[in-house]
Write an enzyme that holds these catalytic residues in place. Sequence first.
Site, PDB file in Angstrom:
ATOM      1  CD  GLU A  10       2.054  -5.723   8.430  1.00 28.36           C
ATOM      2  OE1 GLU A  10       2.196  -6.969   8.472  1.00 28.36           O
ATOM      3  OE2 GLU A  10       2.830  -4.949   7.835  1.00 28.36           O
ATOM      4  CG  HIS A  57      -0.152   0.047   2.524  1.00 26.38           C
ATOM      5  ND1 HIS A  57       0.405   1.196   3.045  1.00 26.38           N
ATOM      6  CD2 HIS A  57       0.155  -0.941   3.399  1.00 26.38           C
ATOM      7  CE1 HIS A  57       1.021   0.934   4.178  1.00 26.38           C
ATOM      8  NE2 HIS A  57       0.890  -0.363   4.423  1.00 26.38           N
TER       9      HIS A  57
END
Length: 369
Positions: free
Chosen positions: A250, A170
């Site tokens: 994550e 990202h």
Amino acid sequence: MTDHVLVEADGGSRGNPGPAGYGAVVKDADTGEVLAERKAYVGIATNNVAEYGGLIAGLAAAAELGASTVDVRMDSKLVVEQMSGRWKVKHPSMQPLNAEAKELAARFSRVRYEWIPRAENSHADGLANEAMDAGKQAEAPKKTVKQDRVSPVGWTGATGTPTKLLLVRHGQTAMSVEKRYSGRGDVPLTEHGKQQAAAAAKRLGAMEGLVVDGEAAPIIASPLIRTQQTAQAIADALGGRVETHPGLIETDFGDWEGLTFKEAMDRDPEFQTSWLSDTSIAAPGGESFDGVHRRVRKARDELIAKYGGRTLVLVSHVTPIKALLRMGLDAGPSLLFRLHLDLASLSIVEFYPDGNASVRLVNDISHLS
């Protein structure tokens, strides 16, 4: 790390010899949780060759998972008895396969072999049949799709059509600017992060093979907003849509979420040092890197089962992307601390149905310059 696993393996041939394939599944011996699945079409071969292929793939997957003890269950009396040392391996075509399987088995502290009825081996049998079906389809005449000019198959010995994963990290967030632990905290992209996502999207939009006959490649992202925003920019460029997979999220950094490295070290100096040297240790109230690796492996296997042989765009975070590259390189956990991944970077790894893999690109940020 899972110490004790169960490997169920099978192989089949439609003709004996004939079109053949194998399947293998690795399960946690205590919980029955599926940790890995392997299947591959092996071409024209006998049942016995295919069955050994399933065993070899299953043992390799167990080793990759870090298991120390393995219980192998197969409905092949021949393979079970030969691997147990009770029957001699007389046929020349079986001897190298038996030797390869024994070499893999030697990596574990103990391997036990058990014969089971075919009805109790349905999971592996189903994977073997899927592999044979896929092989039959692959050999049928079909529309030509332009491929990369250079393929690693000839160099690695890998067989079958790989699943290619384009791994995009990202873009920038406020927490990444301040270098804070950013795991499950749901923070959006900064304006610069949106520009990075747009640049990555433009890069992928210009790549061949991501749109075939007007259909965009599947785009799968972590459920957090920073990955969703990055993935949506890519979807807009390709004319596709974003799917979400929780396995790509994550690491949960627990009590360290939002802290800088120094702040976490000042708070828990001894624990932080131990955490950095042992991937089985979880952050306080959080998740270990070993746990992330198992979670991401399961996500990878699920995506390959659904989209096997295609090109996928996965938009995720540092640790999950490193985990996928580690699987592709067949590397140990130290890779997590030795590999750097920039924001909005692109990496590429291919996974073949026979268990081989090829890392094609790591941390490319040429689109950001």
